[in-house]
Design a protein around this motif. Structure first.
Motif, PDB file in Angstrom:
ATOM      1  N   GLU A 141       2.873  33.305  15.756  1.00  0.00           N
ATOM      2  CA  GLU A 141       2.443  32.137  14.995  1.00  0.00           C
ATOM      3  C   GLU A 141       3.590  31.136  15.020  1.00  0.00           C
ATOM      4  OE1 GLU A 141       1.454  33.564  11.135  1.00  0.00           O
ATOM      5  OE2 GLU A 141      -0.380  34.591  11.809  1.00  0.00           O
ATOM      6  N   HIS A 142       3.361  29.959  15.585  1.00  0.00           N
ATOM      7  CA  HIS A 142       4.425  28.991  15.829  1.00  0.00           C
ATOM      8  C   HIS A 142       4.128  27.723  15.029  1.00  0.00           C
ATOM      9  CE1 HIS A 142       5.657  31.592  19.157  1.00  0.00           C
ATOM     10  NE2 HIS A 142       4.377  31.624  19.506  1.00  0.00           N
ATOM     11  N   ALA A 143       4.983  27.426  14.066  1.00  0.00           N
ATOM     12  CA  ALA A 143       4.766  26.286  13.170  1.00  0.00           C
ATOM     13  C   ALA A 143       5.266  24.989  13.801  1.00  0.00           C
ATOM     14  CB  ALA A 143       5.455  26.518  11.840  1.00  0.00           C
ATOM     15  N   ILE A 144       4.550  23.921  13.516  1.00  0.00           N
ATOM     16  CA  ILE A 144       4.956  22.566  13.874  1.00  0.00           C
ATOM     17  C   ILE A 144       5.274  21.841  12.560  1.00  0.00           C
ATOM     18  CG2 ILE A 144       4.242  20.364  14.887  1.00  0.00           C
ATOM     19  CD1 ILE A 144       4.594  22.514  16.961  1.00  0.00           C
ATOM     20  N   PHE A 145       6.549  21.565  12.345  1.00  0.00           N
ATOM     21  CA  PHE A 145       6.971  20.878  11.130  1.00  0.00           C
ATOM     22  C   PHE A 145       6.834  19.365  11.348  1.00  0.00           C
ATOM     23  CE2 PHE A 145       9.274  24.854  11.478  1.00  0.00           C
ATOM     24  CZ  PHE A 145       9.076  25.433  10.239  1.00  0.00           C
ATOM     25  N   MET A 146       6.151  18.693  10.435  1.00  0.00           N
ATOM     26  CA  MET A 146       5.913  17.269  10.634  1.00  0.00           C
ATOM     27  C   MET A 146       5.825  16.536   9.312  1.00  0.00           C
ATOM     28  SD  MET A 146       2.856  15.119  12.317  1.00  0.00           S
ATOM     29  CE  MET A 146       2.660  14.246  10.774  1.00  0.00           C
ATOM     30  N   ASN A 147       6.351  15.314   9.275  1.00  0.00           N
ATOM     31  CA  ASN A 147       6.226  14.469   8.100  1.00  0.00           C
ATOM     32  C   ASN A 147       6.319  13.006   8.507  1.00  0.00           C
ATOM     33  OD1 ASN A 147       9.268  15.636   8.051  1.00  0.00           O
ATOM     34  ND2 ASN A 147       9.240  13.461   7.527  1.00  0.00           N
ATOM     35  N   VAL A 148       5.920  12.132   7.587  1.00  0.00           N
ATOM     36  CA  VAL A 148       5.936  10.687   7.823  1.00  0.00           C
ATOM     37  C   VAL A 148       6.691  10.025   6.673  1.00  0.00           C
ATOM     38  CG1 VAL A 148       4.551   8.604   8.157  1.00  0.00           C
ATOM     39  CG2 VAL A 148       3.701  10.818   8.990  1.00  0.00           C
ATOM     40  N   PHE A 149       7.728   9.262   7.023  1.00  0.00           N
ATOM     41  CA  PHE A 149       8.531   8.515   6.051  1.00  0.00           C
ATOM     42  C   PHE A 149       8.231   7.034   6.247  1.00  0.00           C
ATOM     43  CE2 PHE A 149      12.516   6.220   5.089  1.00  0.00           C
ATOM     44  CZ  PHE A 149      12.689   6.591   3.766  1.00  0.00           C
ATOM     45  N   GLY A 150       7.651   6.383   5.226  1.00  0.00           N
ATOM     46  CA  GLY A 150       7.192   5.011   5.382  1.00  0.00           C
ATOM     47  C   GLY A 150       7.893   4.026   4.474  1.00  0.00           C
ATOM     48  N   VAL A 151       8.015   2.790   4.934  1.00  0.00           N
ATOM     49  CA  VAL A 151       8.511   1.662   4.137  1.00  0.00           C
ATOM     50  C   VAL A 151       7.510   0.533   4.321  1.00  0.00           C
ATOM     51  CG1 VAL A 151      10.383   0.029   3.719  1.00  0.00           C
ATOM     52  CG2 VAL A 151      10.908   2.340   4.504  1.00  0.00           C
ATOM     53  N   THR A 152       6.800   0.157   3.257  1.00  0.00           N
ATOM     54  CA  THR A 152       5.696  -0.788   3.388  1.00  0.00           C
ATOM     55  C   THR A 152       5.730  -1.845   2.298  1.00  0.00           C
ATOM     56  OG1 THR A 152       4.250   0.680   2.095  1.00  0.00           O
ATOM     57  CG2 THR A 152       4.162   0.887   4.487  1.00  0.00           C
ATOM     58  N   GLY A 153       5.122  -3.003   2.626  1.00  0.00           N
ATOM     59  CA  GLY A 153       4.790  -4.012   1.633  1.00  0.00           C
ATOM     60  C   GLY A 153       3.332  -3.867   1.266  1.00  0.00           C
ATOM     61  N   LYS A 154       3.017  -4.178   0.014  1.00  0.00           N
ATOM     62  CA  LYS A 154       1.695  -3.875  -0.521  1.00  0.00           C
ATOM     63  C   LYS A 154       1.126  -5.111  -1.215  1.00  0.00           C
ATOM     64  CE  LYS A 154      -0.349  -0.363  -3.608  1.00  0.00           C
ATOM     65  NZ  LYS A 154       0.009   0.820  -4.424  1.00  0.00           N
ATOM     66  N   GLY A 155       0.044  -5.672  -0.646  1.00  0.00           N
ATOM     67  CA  GLY A 155      -0.627  -6.803  -1.266  1.00  0.00           C
ATOM     68  C   GLY A 155      -1.723  -6.342  -2.202  1.00  0.00           C
ATOM     69  N   MET A 156      -1.786  -6.952  -3.403  1.00  0.00           N
ATOM     70  CA  MET A 156      -2.725  -6.527  -4.436  1.00  0.00           C
ATOM     71  C   MET A 156      -3.730  -7.647  -4.729  1.00  0.00           C
ATOM     72  SD  MET A 156      -1.218  -3.573  -5.234  1.00  0.00           S
ATOM     73  CE  MET A 156      -1.815  -3.088  -6.850  1.00  0.00           C
ATOM     74  N   LEU A 157      -4.994  -7.285  -4.895  1.00  0.00           N
ATOM     75  CA  LEU A 157      -6.048  -8.245  -5.226  1.00  0.00           C
ATOM     76  C   LEU A 157      -6.809  -7.742  -6.452  1.00  0.00           C
ATOM     77  CD1 LEU A 157      -7.688 -10.786  -4.545  1.00  0.00           C
ATOM     78  CD2 LEU A 157      -9.153  -9.332  -3.107  1.00  0.00           C
ATOM     79  N   PRO A 158      -6.534  -8.299  -7.644  1.00  0.00           N
ATOM     80  CA  PRO A 158      -7.265  -7.873  -8.847  1.00  0.00           C
ATOM     81  C   PRO A 158      -8.753  -8.193  -8.727  1.00  0.00           C
ATOM     82  CG  PRO A 158      -5.259  -9.078  -9.419  1.00  0.00           C
ATOM     83  CD  PRO A 158      -5.475  -9.276  -7.952  1.00  0.00           C
ATOM     84  N   LEU A 159      -9.587  -7.204  -8.981  1.00  0.00           N
ATOM     85  CA  LEU A 159     -11.037  -7.380  -8.939  1.00  0.00           C
ATOM     86  C   LEU A 159     -11.627  -7.504 -10.337  1.00  0.00           C
ATOM     87  CD1 LEU A 159     -11.885  -4.712  -6.204  1.00  0.00           C
ATOM     88  CD2 LEU A 159     -11.475  -7.162  -5.885  1.00  0.00           C
ATOM     89  N   SER A 160     -10.956  -6.887 -11.305  1.00  0.00           N
ATOM     90  CA  SER A 160     -11.372  -6.967 -12.703  1.00  0.00           C
ATOM     91  C   SER A 160     -10.151  -6.600 -13.546  1.00  0.00           C
ATOM     92  CB  SER A 160     -12.540  -6.010 -12.980  1.00  0.00           C
ATOM     93  OG  SER A 160     -12.117  -4.652 -12.855  1.00  0.00           O
ATOM     94  N   LYS A 161     -10.335  -6.480 -14.849  1.00  0.00           N
ATOM     95  CA  LYS A 161      -9.213  -6.124 -15.710  1.00  0.00           C
ATOM     96  C   LYS A 161      -8.660  -4.745 -15.385  1.00  0.00           C
ATOM     97  CE  LYS A 161     -10.309  -9.000 -19.724  1.00  0.00           C
ATOM     98  NZ  LYS A 161     -10.598  -9.017 -21.184  1.00  0.00           N
ATOM     99  N   LYS A 162      -9.506  -3.861 -14.887  1.00  0.00           N
ATOM    100  CA  LYS A 162      -9.061  -2.488 -14.636  1.00  0.00           C
ATOM    101  C   LYS A 162      -8.998  -2.113 -13.161  1.00  0.00           C
ATOM    102  CE  LYS A 162     -10.235  -0.168 -18.980  1.00  0.00           C
ATOM    103  NZ  LYS A 162      -8.873   0.345 -19.196  1.00  0.00           N
ATOM    104  N   LEU A 163      -9.655  -2.836 -12.301  1.00  0.00           N
ATOM    105  CA  LEU A 163      -9.776  -2.441 -10.899  1.00  0.00           C
ATOM    106  C   LEU A 163      -9.046  -3.436  -9.998  1.00  0.00           C
ATOM    107  CD1 LEU A 163     -11.184  -0.148  -9.323  1.00  0.00           C
ATOM    108  CD2 LEU A 163     -13.072  -1.738  -8.906  1.00  0.00           C
ATOM    109  N   THR A 164      -8.206  -2.906  -9.093  1.00  0.00           N
ATOM    110  CA  THR A 164      -7.439  -3.722  -8.152  1.00  0.00           C
ATOM    111  C   THR A 164      -7.520  -3.097  -6.769  1.00  0.00           C
ATOM    112  OG1 THR A 164      -5.889  -4.464  -9.853  1.00  0.00           O
ATOM    113  CG2 THR A 164      -5.156  -4.623  -7.566  1.00  0.00           C
ATOM    114  N   ALA A 165      -7.813  -3.912  -5.767  1.00  0.00           N
ATOM    115  CA  ALA A 165      -7.787  -3.460  -4.375  1.00  0.00           C
ATOM    116  C   ALA A 165      -6.435  -3.787  -3.765  1.00  0.00           C
ATOM    117  CB  ALA A 165      -8.905  -4.134  -3.578  1.00  0.00           C
ATOM    118  N   TYR A 166      -6.027  -3.006  -2.776  1.00  0.00           N
ATOM    119  CA  TYR A 166      -4.757  -3.289  -2.115  1.00  0.00           C
ATOM    120  C   TYR A 166      -4.834  -2.967  -0.628  1.00  0.00           C
ATOM    121  CZ  TYR A 166      -3.354   1.629  -1.606  1.00  0.00           C
ATOM    122  OH  TYR A 166      -3.278   2.951  -1.229  1.00  0.00           O
ATOM    123  N   ALA A 167      -3.931  -3.583   0.105  1.00  0.00           N
ATOM    124  CA  ALA A 167      -3.702  -3.255   1.509  1.00  0.00           C
ATOM    125  C   ALA A 167      -2.199  -3.246   1.733  1.00  0.00           C
ATOM    126  CB  ALA A 167      -4.377  -4.263   2.431  1.00  0.00           C
TER     127      ALA A 167
END
Length: 399
Positions: free
Chosen positions: A108-134
């Motif tokens: 049994e041979h393991a493949i060790f893998m991970n992802v390290f990310g640095v991102t900017g995040k745009g937010m779009l409020p849809l209501s008082k409680k709900l917000t979409a983002y990309a």
């Protein structure tokens, strides 16, 4: 690429830095500007990466490829306003992909893998409680392959790519959002690395600025939260490594061990308080310089670390105050790339510790602390044996 890691992680440390004696005061009873509106997120979910036998060297194939789907994504970020945030993230599967019975070897041979990310995040409020983002930004994908009989069957890689994401925030209260997310990290044909998809659900916790009433309450107590602590410590394996292994191999592990063990060392450390509550909790930032020697080849190595730390005070008495403290992922310069015949990665790594200590004396100036520690690059490089540091006994002066 190492400079990229260093810049990203030092930037994270600066989020936790910035403090404004010895008793409680209103400046430290409020989150400092660079910490206010920062957040931590923990998301669990489904990871999908279509690994196939194409990863293996020519002439090799596995009877079965096991791809467990549970995965975890940890996020640290800062919300600049309601429309934009910046964050770093660490994504990995709970269990590694396994190539089983390669060319009939029954292994049994393991493949060790991970992802390290640095991102900017745009937010779009849809209501008082709900917000979409990309979100969009860069990511470092790391994969550690495997050898059989000194023949490389699956190669290792570490490459820079792009990361995209989208999702929804549901505001549960002022400090916590429920987040549903999709994350995409691009593959690399030359490295035989497939794309990675993650579908997650989790909670983001925000350190919102406290009200005047809360600040006044935090400042009103008579409990001591030291503004500065200077320590000198000596690590030794004279009592063995049992405490390290107890915390790392418990039914619910809360710390890490390592494949390279230090026998002894000296640490000089400074910590400064950035925020405290009324009685139980504080956030510090710290720096240390350390020397250690390894167990197998008696090699010397040196480290320089910056780190955020948390301190919890469960017991306050007249002769002493008791605390537990911890630091995770402190960016560190590591002097060696090869220790005890094992490649450790690059000169950049992370520092973690877990400790218990006391403040003593009428003015609470005297400090004594026990601590275990660990160095690891978090698999952002494909060589990551981990360095185990035995019990460290620290004497300090608080002011």
């Amino acid at each position: 690429m190492t400079k990229f890691y260093l810049a990203a992680c030092l930037g994270l440390s600066l989020i936790f830095a910035g403090s404004r004696t010895f008793a409680q005061d209103s400046t430290r009873a409020q989150f400092p500007n660079m910490l206010a509106n920062s957040y931590i997120g923990v998301h669990a979910g489904y990871i999908d990466y279509p690994f196939t036998n194409a990863l293996l060297a020519p002439g090799y194939s596995a009877e079965k490829i096991v791809k467990p789907f549970p995965a975890v994504k940890v996020i640290l970020g800062h919300e600049f306003n309601k429309y934009f945030s910046a964050q770093i993230s660490y994504l990995r599967p709970v269990l590694w992909v396994e190539y089983r019975n390669v060319n009939g070897d029954n292994g049994e041979h393991a493949i060790f893998m991970n992802v390290f990310g640095v991102t900017g995040k745009g937010m779009l409020p849809l209501s008082k409680k709900l917000t979409a983002y990309a979100e969009a930004g860069g990511a470092i994908v790391t994969r550690a392959g495997f050898n059989t009989n000194n023949v490389q069957i699956a190669g290792s890689t570490n490459y820079l790519t792009y990361e995209l994401g989208a999702g929804l925030h549901y505001k549960m209260n002022k400090r916590a959002d429920l987040v549903g997310s999709v994350t995409y990290a691009a593959g690399n044909t030359n490295e035989k690395q497939p794309r990675t998809m993650f579908y997650g659900l989790g909670v983001n916790y925000y350190m919102r600025p406290l009200s005047k009433e809360a600040v006044a309450k935090n400042s009103s107590g008579h409990y001591v939260f030291p503004h500065n602590v200077i320590q000198i410590g000596y690590s030794t394996n004279a009592i063995g490594y049992g405490i390290n292994y107890w915390f790392s191999k418990a039914p619910i592990p809360v710390f890490w061990d390592g494949n390279i063990r230090a026998t002894h060392g000296i640490t000089l450390q400074y910590q400064r308080n950035s925020f405290h509550g009324r009685r139980f909790f504080q956030i510090d930032w710290g720096a240390n310089v350390s020397y250690f020697q390894t167990e197998l080849n008696k090699q010397d190595f040196f480290t320089v670390s910056l780190y955020p730390a948390m301190r919890f005070w469960p017991l306050r008495t007249k002769p002493f105050d008791l605390y537990f403290n911890a630091a995770v992922a402190g960016p560190t310069y590591f002097s060696e790339k090869l220790l005890d015949n094992r490649i450790t990665g690059e000169h950049f790594t992370f520092y973690d510790y877990l400790g218990m200590g006391f403040l003593m004396g009428a003015q609470r100036n005297l400090n004594f602390e026990f601590r275990i520690a660990h160095y690891s690059n978090g698999n952002i490089f494909y060589d990551n044996p981990g360095i185990l540091i035995p019990m460290c006994f620290n004497l300090g002066y608080a002011f």
